[in-house]
Design an enzyme around this catalytic site. Structure first.
Site, short mmCIF file in Angstrom:
data_model
loop_
_atom_site.label_atom_id
_atom_site.label_comp_id
_atom_site.label_asym_id
_atom_site.label_seq_id
_atom_site.Cartn_x
_atom_site.Cartn_y
_atom_site.Cartn_z
N CYS A 30 0.86 -1.17 0.00
CA CYS A 30 0.00 0.00 0.00
C CYS A 30 0.91 1.23 0.00
CB CYS A 30 -0.95 -0.02 1.19
SG CYS A 30 -0.13 -0.14 2.79
N HIS A 84 22.72 -9.18 29.86
CA HIS A 84 21.74 -9.56 28.83
C HIS A 84 20.84 -10.65 29.40
CE1 HIS A 84 20.05 -10.90 25.00
NE2 HIS A 84 20.51 -9.78 24.47
#
Length: 634
Positions: free
Chosen positions: A26, A549
């Site tokens: 689109c 982490h």
């Protein structure tokens, strides 16, 4: 920008050509239907240059590219070839089960999305002509509607709607996988001048001696979609029973002989009545409370854009123009568009982040011209609060438009260039449209500036752990670092992530958490805290840079089950809480919580010795560091 490289990276990270069921585009995004969504690497795609956002919604894997979408699509289309012709509505091979409602939305979208650029262009021409008429009438006192130039350009703006059945026949045939040209011939028959004369004349119309319902099919929407849907089954049946030697001639001939009468006698009238009902229902709600309808569309429109669900109600506006010559759906949606522009401008005025300021400035301009995705994904939804302010302001603007009876005489994209389209709604309607747009724009801007939002840090690295940036610091040696969380200690080489286990990120150890709380291991400054809260970068007062982490692939949770207790730039004392997380729910979701604790700026000859203890608490020494830290960014 290298669009070939971008296209190739996107194709690789959606799982390759073989994983694509269909692709359409689109104004701002590529819309993939994938066989297996788990093969798509959303995180990797979202960090490609030119990509604004990645979404998984309504059975589609959407890559938002803003102004880059056209060139990216041009680059990627040859790479995937004929797969683009596959219907997004017929994902029979997809492993993901899609509900009936989603299939209907995808089908509607697949039919109407290809027509939107032409519809928008027609609306823009209609807007330009409206400006020309106003100027000519009020300044030059001339009626330009009789000029040849005006007549020709007016035809260009109206032709698409007059011949809408032919336009939709082609896109419908592509979706339903039937012969596009046979479908277009059926549609052209409905628009043929002699048929139009028959349908609008006073005499009774008969076909094979049977009286048929008189209806005007020019500018109609639903009849041809139903007809092409049935054509697909008729064509397959005839093709199945017809000898191969006769197929090329007899299949299309029989399709026309069956479908033209069937459409005029049955499917056409059904479509007309269905279109009338939809139009009646919309205006019934409108007459019940135009203020509430305007507020609802003005507030919720851009929320629907996020999920792609706005495409399901666009045909209402198209059908409205086709039947009545005007529509108010996009008037209300205009309030939503201007509110997104206003919120983006508010972000521009408020933020101190130079990159975000650049993005918000560009997004403001594109939103004012009717393309809101850069504003939605680049600033407002990303920061959350501006999106809320935009929804509130859009609802207020839409409510005023509903009260004033604003409408447009074309299906035009909602932006500053198409404002004259809404002048046809009279003085009250047009003034309310202008005021509604102003309320939406300035209201969202003022709310964003005054009430504010959580600004992004000046430098925010990508979510790829290997790209974690550090800041040059001084040298250090012989330091003890306590554990940032409690749990079982394992060697870094045992971590099931090669980025960490190989030592590519730096030297350190790992902890398998027994509770979900990360605290400051020493006095430090928070240099990085991801929005997803799965990774933390600390600069200890002794000069060591520490990366914590939490888990493997937990970035995919997008912050779910995580809670932040600090912010970037904060200076913490040893033991101060940084992030907490729900171990049980994260494990239940299937994620490994093994947490590497890495010194990212250790020199090549530095030595790191991990504790001899099997388990640690935040009071325990986790590792000893001997050597120096570098002044280079990792």
């Amino acid at each position: 920008m290298d669009f070939q490289a971008l296209a190739q990276n996107i194709l690789t990270n959606v799982g390759g050509k073989e994983n694509i069921v269909s692709l359409e585009r689109c104004f701002t995004r590529l819309r993939f239907v994938l066989k297996d969504n788990s093969k798509a690497n959303s995180d990797q795609i979202s960090h490609l240059e030119g990509v604004i956002q990645v979404l998984n919604a309504n059975g589609q894997f959407q890559v938002v590219l803003g102004n880059n979408v056209a060139k990216t699509y041009e680059a990627i289309e040859p790479m995937i070839g004929e797969v683009t012709a596959t219907s997004a509505a017929e994902d029979t091979e997809s492993k993901e089960k899609v509900g009936l409602g989603t299939k209907i939305i995808n089908t509607i979208a697949a039919i109407f999305t290809p027509t939107v650029p032409a519809i928008a262009a027609s609306g823009m021409i209609k807007g330009i002509l409206a400006i020309a008429v106003i100027v000519a009438t009020n300044v030059y006192h001339t009626d330009i509607t009789k000029f040849d130039t005006y007549i020709i350009l007016s035809a260009a703006s109206d032709a698409l709607f007059y011949f809408m059945p032919i336009i939709l026949a082609r896109s419908s045939a592509k979706v339903f996988k039937t012969n596009e040209y046979i479908a277009m011939v059926i549609a052209a028959t409905l628009c043929y001048p002699s048929i139009v004369s028959l349908m609008t004349g006073k005499a009774t119309v008969t076909l094979f001696g049977l009286q048929i319902t008189k209806a005007s099919y020019t500018s109609s929407v639903i009849p041809i979609i139903i007809a092409v849907f049935i054509l697909a089954y008729v064509e397959r049946f005839i093709d199945h029973i017809m000898p191969d030697v006769l197929k090329i001639i007899m299949v299309p001939t029989l399709c026309l002989l069956i479908m033209v009468p069937a459409t005029l006698m049955l499917f056409g009238p059904i479509g007309i009545y269905l279109g009338n009902f939809i139009n009646w229902l919309y205006y019934y709600i409108m007459h019940f409370s135009p203020i509430l309808l305007g507020a609802f569309i003005g507030g919720i429109w851009c929320v629907l854009v996020v999920f792609g669900a706005h495409r399901a109600i666009i045909p209402i506006g198209i059908n409205d123009v086709a039947k009545t010559g005007h529509q108010n759906l996009l008037a209300f949606a205009g309030a939503a568009n201007f509110s997104q522009a206003g919120a983006a401008l508010g972000v521009f005025l408020k933020t101190k982040n130079k990159n975000l300021k650049t993005v918000s400035a560009s997004a403001t301009v594109t939103a004012l011209f009717g393309i809101t995705e850069p504003a939605i994904y680049g600033t407002n939804l990303r920061l959350k609060r501006p999106m809320v302010y935009a929804v509130i302001s859009g609802a207020l603007g839409g409510a005023l438009m509903g009260w004033g009876g604003s409408f447009g005489n074309a299906f035009a994209n909602q932006g500053i260039l198409t404002i004259p389209v809404y002048a046809s709604s009279g003085v009250k309607g047009f003034v309310c449209y202008l005021l509604g747009c102003a309320i939406a724009f300035f209201g969202a801007c003022i709310l964003t500036v005054v009430l504010g939002f959580e600004d992004l840090p000046e430098k925010l690295p990508s979510q790829n752990s290997e790209e974690l940036a550090t800041i040059p610091v001084a040298a250090t040696e012989d330091e003890k670092i306590t554990a940032p969380l409690a749990g079982e200690v394992i060697a870094l080489s045992q971590v099931k992530d090669e980025v960490f286990s190989s030592g590519a990120m730096g030297k350190g150890v790992a902890i398998i958490p027994t509770n979900g709380e990360v605290v400051a291991p020493e006095d430090c400054e928070v240099q990085v805290l991801y929005p997803t809260m799965h990774a933390i970068g600390l600069l200890l007062d002794n000069g060591i840079q520490l990366l914590i982490h939490i888990g493997r692939d937990t970035v995919e949770l997008k912050g779910k089950y995580f809670t932040s207790h600090t912010e970037v730039g904060a200076h913490l004392r040893k033991g101060d809480p940084i992030v907490s997380f729900d171990c049980a729910k994260i494990k239940q979701a299937g994620y490994d919580l093994t947490t590497p604790v890495i010194i990212t700026n250790a020199s090549s000859d530095a030595e790191i010795t991990m504790t001899d203890e099997n388990e640690v608490t935040p009071d325990s020494v986790l590792m000893e560091f001997k050597g120096k830290v570098t002044n280079e960014e990792v």
